[in-house]
Design an enzyme around this catalytic site. Sequence first.
Site: not given
Length: 207
Positions: A107, A109, A180
């Site tokens: 994932n 975050h 990201e």
Amino acid sequence: MKIAVFVSGGGTNLQAIIDNIKSGFLSDVEISLVVASNQDAYALTRAAENNIPSVVLSKKAFENNDAWDMEVVAKVKESGAELIVLAGYLSLLGPKLVHEFSNRIINIHPALIPSFCGAGMYGIRPHEAVLKRGVKVSGATVHFVNENYDEGPIIMQKAVDVLPDDTPEVLQKRIMKECEQVILPATIKKIAEGKVVIENNIAKVIN
Ligand code: GAR
């Protein structure tokens, strides 16, 4: 390595993965399926534009959570994906999927875990909380997913300065672009190369 990418919104992280496959940085990676939690996710358009198969699996469309969980597992297995990438996926995963893909779900975050994470901390909210608290650095974290929100082993993190004039939206954009979209493809590459190992609940990235 085939991957399934789970999305709920704009899909800028999905786009970063697509772009890195096209550029050759992720030369051994193929997106075999995009799974969306809702049919309005713009990420679905990005998948279609790149001829990537996609499916909308909304919890609401199923009789109960178990039926939904089983269908998600079935669709991912059918696609041949070995790794599940949560790229802005805002639904809690079902227990069967987490169990079946143990240590094979990651994932992204939008904060530096263990700060500004956990239930309710998604999308713009971590950035609002960061500015409210007055911290001077923030960033993003890629981690393995287990049963609890944001608690699996951390694989990569990248930080940026929080600037005096930042709004939540400005900070969010900077973190998406500089953190990201850098560490998510980088993590996928390392996993595809077999260079991420977990020992005693700690993820180690081999250079
Ligand atoms: C990203 O900032 C991602 O880190 C965040 O949602 C956004 C999705 O953007 N994820 C979470 O908050 C999960 N807790 P995208 O759809 O454009 O990739």
